[in-house]
Design a protein around this motif. Structure first.
Motif, PDB file in Angstrom:
ATOM      1  N   GLN A   1       0.851  -1.200   0.000  1.00  0.00           N
ATOM      2  CA  GLN A   1       0.000   0.000   0.000  1.00  0.00           C
ATOM      3  C   GLN A   1       0.892   1.257   0.000  1.00  0.00           C
ATOM      4  O   GLN A   1       0.670   2.191  -0.771  1.00  0.00           O
ATOM      5  CB  GLN A   1      -0.912   0.017   1.241  1.00  0.00           C
ATOM      6  N   ALA A   2       1.879   1.259   0.899  1.00  0.00           N
ATOM      7  CA  ALA A   2       2.778   2.420   0.985  1.00  0.00           C
ATOM      8  C   ALA A   2       3.538   2.587  -0.325  1.00  0.00           C
ATOM      9  O   ALA A   2       3.728   3.703  -0.820  1.00  0.00           O
ATOM     10  CB  ALA A   2       3.743   2.239   2.152  1.00  0.00           C
TER      11      ALA A   2
ATOM     12  N   PHE B   1       2.588   1.663  -3.390  1.00  0.00           N
ATOM     13  CA  PHE B   1       1.728   2.186  -4.465  1.00  0.00           C
ATOM     14  C   PHE B   1       1.571   3.698  -4.338  1.00  0.00           C
ATOM     15  O   PHE B   1       1.667   4.436  -5.309  1.00  0.00           O
ATOM     16  CB  PHE B   1       0.342   1.523  -4.440  1.00  0.00           C
ATOM     17  N   VAL B   2       1.344   4.158  -3.106  1.00  0.00           N
ATOM     18  CA  VAL B   2       1.123   5.594  -2.905  1.00  0.00           C
ATOM     19  C   VAL B   2       2.391   6.381  -3.245  1.00  0.00           C
ATOM     20  O   VAL B   2       2.362   7.346  -4.016  1.00  0.00           O
ATOM     21  CB  VAL B   2       0.678   5.875  -1.451  1.00  0.00           C
TER      22      VAL B   2
ATOM     23  N   ARG C   1      -3.101   5.653 -15.484  1.00  0.00           N
ATOM     24  CA  ARG C   1      -3.707   5.248 -14.207  1.00  0.00           C
ATOM     25  C   ARG C   1      -2.820   5.672 -13.038  1.00  0.00           C
ATOM     26  O   ARG C   1      -3.285   6.214 -12.046  1.00  0.00           O
ATOM     27  CB  ARG C   1      -3.866   3.719 -14.177  1.00  0.00           C
TER      28      ARG C   1
ATOM     29  N   LEU D   1      -3.562   8.251  -9.997  1.00  0.00           N
ATOM     30  CA  LEU D   1      -3.539   7.816  -8.597  1.00  0.00           C
ATOM     31  C   LEU D   1      -2.580   8.694  -7.789  1.00  0.00           C
ATOM     32  O   LEU D   1      -2.891   9.126  -6.675  1.00  0.00           O
ATOM     33  CB  LEU D   1      -3.118   6.337  -8.489  1.00  0.00           C
TER      34      LEU D   1
ATOM     35  N   PHE E   1      -4.136  12.043  -7.174  1.00  0.00           N
ATOM     36  CA  PHE E   1      -5.227  11.976  -6.182  1.00  0.00           C
ATOM     37  C   PHE E   1      -4.678  11.940  -4.755  1.00  0.00           C
ATOM     38  O   PHE E   1      -5.152  12.661  -3.874  1.00  0.00           O
ATOM     39  CB  PHE E   1      -6.099  10.736  -6.427  1.00  0.00           C
TER      40      PHE E   1
ATOM     41  N   LYS F   1      -6.233  15.079   0.815  1.00  0.00           N
ATOM     42  CA  LYS F   1      -5.865  13.667   0.752  1.00  0.00           C
ATOM     43  C   LYS F   1      -4.403  13.430   1.141  1.00  0.00           C
ATOM     44  O   LYS F   1      -3.984  12.306   1.403  1.00  0.00           O
ATOM     45  CB  LYS F   1      -6.063  13.104  -0.678  1.00  0.00           C
TER      46      LYS F   1
ATOM     47  N   TYR G   1      -3.007   9.887   2.743  1.00  0.00           N
ATOM     48  CA  TYR G   1      -2.357   8.938   1.843  1.00  0.00           C
ATOM     49  C   TYR G   1      -0.843   9.134   1.785  1.00  0.00           C
ATOM     50  O   TYR G   1      -0.083   8.292   2.233  1.00  0.00           O
ATOM     51  CB  TYR G   1      -2.960   9.036   0.426  1.00  0.00           C
TER      52      TYR G   1
ATOM     53  N   PRO H   1      -6.604  -6.135  -6.545  1.00  0.00           N
ATOM     54  CA  PRO H   1      -5.430  -5.517  -5.916  1.00  0.00           C
ATOM     55  C   PRO H   1      -4.767  -6.431  -4.889  1.00  0.00           C
ATOM     56  O   PRO H   1      -3.573  -6.320  -4.644  1.00  0.00           O
ATOM     57  CB  PRO H   1      -5.998  -4.263  -5.244  1.00  0.00           C
TER      58      PRO H   1
ATOM     59  N   HIS I   1     -14.064   7.119  -3.521  1.00  0.00           N
ATOM     60  CA  HIS I   1     -13.043   8.152  -3.415  1.00  0.00           C
ATOM     61  C   HIS I   1     -13.060   9.091  -4.620  1.00  0.00           C
ATOM     62  O   HIS I   1     -13.003  10.287  -4.505  1.00  0.00           O
ATOM     63  CB  HIS I   1     -11.658   7.515  -3.354  1.00  0.00           C
TER      64      HIS I   1
ATOM     65  N   GLU J   1     -11.448   1.308 -11.512  1.00  0.00           N
ATOM     66  CA  GLU J   1     -10.187   0.654 -11.122  1.00  0.00           C
ATOM     67  C   GLU J   1      -9.480   1.392  -9.992  1.00  0.00           C
ATOM     68  O   GLU J   1      -8.978   0.776  -9.051  1.00  0.00           O
ATOM     69  CB  GLU J   1      -9.257   0.556 -12.332  1.00  0.00           C
ATOM     70  N   LEU J   2      -9.465   2.701 -10.099  1.00  0.00           N
ATOM     71  CA  LEU J   2      -8.775   3.483  -9.060  1.00  0.00           C
ATOM     72  C   LEU J   2      -9.499   3.377  -7.723  1.00  0.00           C
ATOM     73  O   LEU J   2      -8.869   3.287  -6.671  1.00  0.00           O
ATOM     74  CB  LEU J   2      -8.637   4.951  -9.483  1.00  0.00           C
TER      75      LEU J   2
ATOM     76  N   LYS K   1     -11.183   0.851  -6.664  1.00  0.00           N
ATOM     77  CA  LYS K   1     -10.868  -0.477  -6.142  1.00  0.00           C
ATOM     78  C   LYS K   1      -9.479  -0.463  -5.496  1.00  0.00           C
ATOM     79  O   LYS K   1      -9.257  -1.005  -4.419  1.00  0.00           O
ATOM     80  CB  LYS K   1     -10.892  -1.474  -7.314  1.00  0.00           C
ATOM     81  N   MET K   2      -8.580   0.190  -6.192  1.00  0.00           N
ATOM     82  CA  MET K   2      -7.201   0.288  -5.702  1.00  0.00           C
ATOM     83  C   MET K   2      -7.149   1.074  -4.392  1.00  0.00           C
ATOM     84  O   MET K   2      -6.475   0.674  -3.437  1.00  0.00           O
ATOM     85  CB  MET K   2      -6.376   1.013  -6.784  1.00  0.00           C
ATOM     86  N   LEU K   3      -7.881   2.186  -4.349  1.00  0.00           N
ATOM     87  CA  LEU K   3      -7.854   3.034  -3.146  1.00  0.00           C
ATOM     88  C   LEU K   3      -8.506   2.331  -1.953  1.00  0.00           C
ATOM     89  O   LEU K   3      -8.077   2.499  -0.813  1.00  0.00           O
ATOM     90  CB  LEU K   3      -8.545   4.369  -3.436  1.00  0.00           C
TER      91      LEU K   3
ATOM     92  N   TYR L   1      -8.300  -0.751  -1.392  1.00  0.00           N
ATOM     93  CA  TYR L   1      -7.230  -1.621  -0.892  1.00  0.00           C
ATOM     94  C   TYR L   1      -6.166  -0.801  -0.141  1.00  0.00           C
ATOM     95  O   TYR L   1      -5.737  -1.163   0.960  1.00  0.00           O
ATOM     96  CB  TYR L   1      -6.608  -2.394  -2.066  1.00  0.00           C
ATOM     97  N   ILE L   2      -5.760   0.316  -0.732  1.00  0.00           N
ATOM     98  CA  ILE L   2      -4.736   1.153  -0.085  1.00  0.00           C
ATOM     99  C   ILE L   2      -5.207   1.607   1.299  1.00  0.00           C
ATOM    100  O   ILE L   2      -4.417   1.725   2.234  1.00  0.00           O
ATOM    101  CB  ILE L   2      -4.375   2.357  -0.999  1.00  0.00           C
TER     102      ILE L   2
END
Lengths: 489, 88
Positions: free
Chosen positions: A310-311, A313-314, A360, A364, A367, A373, A377, A421, B2, B30-31, B33-35, B37-38
């Motif tokens: 998770q970390a 990806f962000v 994508r 992300l 965002f 946010k 995040y 995911p 989100h 998709e995003l 779904k990803m968020l 999870y994050i």
């Protein structure tokens, strides 16, 4: 004849060239024949540098003949370069329409070092667009195939780098690793890959994906070849502010077949996360082998790693959003011909030239840094990054190296889509935390699954602990012969 | 949820990208779904933890402000020829 020469280990080849048993030109000719014969099958190369390679080969042969490269163990060896590393006068595409016609006016520092060491660049190899992915199927230049089974992916993002080495289309290659991009394809293709400690290898001239995580490293068919290449490319570079000043970049003394008393830790959660049966079985055998070699192997808890994907990806997407902002249709790369106003130029150029996965990730990343946010995040991820870093520091007080399977399963089929995911999570968990903590890691093969696809293991050490993983990898490698894809035998 | 239509447009505009309606729907799905999870990282208590940006100390690299004459026009012209070849 092709196989006799192209299947050789890089160091052995260089020795034969020095001993005048083979000439550089002869090796190059043979290797290019193999490349042209095999490429229709694998599609690993984006650009084959035939003319440039012949020019280099003649020059390197002269240097060898006049004793100029006596101390260079890889002189005359043919190396493939991931196509996100800048090569002067040779196009560098990042496997993207955006850079389809980009010809750098300078060499990356690693390329300068290779040339100085008498290594010959044979071509630029495929990757996921801008190194974002784990399959090498998102390339603008088409998917690369796994030499063990062409219906499967070679992994990614350094899929071309791993595939050319496994398919004997180059002796060694350079890849880059942001969250496993050297280790995972090395695992899927049954070869060895090293991700060095962050700051060991200059990133100058590496087109960035996530600059705080990216690191260049070698892929080869044995640990010794990778170590020789690592010695060539390591070292302080004033052009890279994240490059580290160290006194010694020699690793070869770690090529010792003795790990008695080495303390090896295995984070337990790696075995709880949906490992494929065959991977689990092979990994259990690996543990037995290490115990048999005299290592002290222990399982332990390191649960914070559960949050590393998770970390990752962000942080990686946030950095990618920034890294890719330079592609605006003006400075370099693709730009539309007709537009009304600067906004249209920016938007249309970027929208037409970036692929879906890149878009994508840019979205992300934007965002997670957008108003309201950022704390939830981006900052949260950076806090987890510190916890992961500290957890590794604690672990390395007890262990010399950590051991894990490199992937939870073997290479998936070409048309396989990861929609969940959580599945990405399992795969990333094994790799991304290493980049978040800036650690060195090596992947090496340990056998195959029931379908004949390679399985790999990963060894991780503390920062600048390359010698520990090299020693552990080398000792394991001595217990089993290198296996080639059956198509080549 | 989100990402919705409003903030999607805001973000896309910020990063200079445009999408067809179909792509927008797909990427939003998709995003999200990803968020989702994050968001599981929020389970981890990080109070009193300082964010970590870089694993190694950073120092800026400065160079001397010297005038260097680069005569690269010949090389750059030859690169243009290569690009023409790529286009053909």
């Amino acid at each position: 004849m092709i196989n006799d020469i192209t299947s050789m280990e890089a160091l052995r080849l260089a020795r034969k060239i020095k001993d005048k048993e083979l000439s550089v030109i002869e090796v190059l000719r043979t290797q290019l024949n193999a490349v042209y014969e095999r490429e229709p099958l694998y599609n690993s190369y984006i650009t084959i540098m035939e003319d440039e390679a012949y020019r280099q080969a003649k020059f390197v042969q002269q240097r060898i003949d006049t004793g100029g490269l006596a101390d260079s163990p890889l002189a005359g060896v043919l190396v493939a370069i991931k196509d996100n590393i800048c090569t002067k006068s040779v196009r560098t595409t990042c496997a993207s329409k955006m850079l389809e016609e980009f010809i750098p006016s300078y060499d990356a520092t690693v390329i300068e070092r290779l040339k100085e060491a008498g290594v010959i660049l044979i071509g630029k190899v495929n990757l996921d667009e801008f190194a974002m992915g784990g399959t090498t199927t998102s390339s603008y230049f088409g998917a690369t195939k796994n030499p063990w089974n062409v219906k499967h992916v070679p992994g990614g993002s350094s899929g071309g780098s791993a595939s050319v080495v496994a398919a004997e289309e180059a002796y060694i290659s350079l890849g880059s690793d942001t969250g496993g991009s050297i280790r995972q394809p090395a695992s899927f293709c049954g070869v060895v890959g090293i991700k060095p400690t962050y700051g060991t290898v200059s990133r100058y001239g590496l087109i960035p994906f996530a600059p705080s995580l990216d690191q260049i490293g070698p892929i080869g068919r044995c640990v010794s070849d990778c170590v020789a290449m690592l010695e060539v490319i390591s070292g302080h570079d004033p052009k890279d502010s994240t490059s580290i000043r160290k006194k010694n970049y020699s690793y070869r003394e770690a090529l010792v077949d003795d790990i008695k008393g080495m303390r090896i830790g295995i984070p337990k959660l790696y075995l709880d996360e949906g490992l494929d049966d065959d991977v689990h079985k092979k990994f259990t055998e690996v543990v037995k082998t290490y115990k048999g070699l005299g290592a002290d192997v222990e399982f332990f808890d390191m649960n914070v790693l559960r949050y590393s994907p998770q970390a990752y990806f962000v942080i990686s997407c946030a950095e990618a959003t920034s890294s890719l902002s330079r592609f605006d249709g003006l400075k370099y790369g693709y730009g539309i011909e007709e537009y009304e106003g600067i906004q249209e130029l920016y938007i249309k150029s970027r929208s037409e030239a970036f692929g879906d996965e890149v878009k994508r990730r840019i979205m992300l990343g934007a965002f997670t840094q957008s108003p309201g946010k950022y704390e939830d995040y981006y900052n949260k991820a950076r806090k987890i990054r510190r916890l992961i870093y500290q957890a590794y520091e604690e672990a390395f007080e007890k262990y010399d190296v950590l051991l894990s399977p490199e992937q939870i399963k073997t290479a998936p089929p070409l048309n396989y889509k990861v929609n969940d995911p959580k599945e990405k999570h399992q795969s990333e968990m094994l790799n991304a935390s290493v980049n978040l903590a800036g650690l060195p890691a090596v992947c090496l093969p340990c056998g195959q699954d029931r379908n004949g696809l390679p399985i790999g293991i990963q060894l991780i050490a503390k920062q600048f602990g390359e010698k520990n993983i090299i020693r552990a990898a080398y000792a394991f490698e001595q217990t089993r012969p290198y296996e080639r894809p059956s198509i080549l035998t | 949820m989100h990402i919705n239509k409003d903030n999607f447009t805001y973000i896309a505009n910020a990063v200079k990208l445009s999408f067809t309606d179909k792509d927008e729907k797909q990427i939003t799905k998709e995003l999200n779904k990803m968020l989702e999870y994050i968001d599981t990282m929020k389970e981890l208590d990080t109070s009193n933890v300082k964010p970590l940006t870089h694993v190694l100390p950073q120092t800026n690299v400065f160079r001397e402000d010297e005038v260097i004459c680069y005569d690269t026009s010949g090389q750059l012209n030859s690169e243009i020829d290569k690009i023409k070849v790529l286009r053909d």
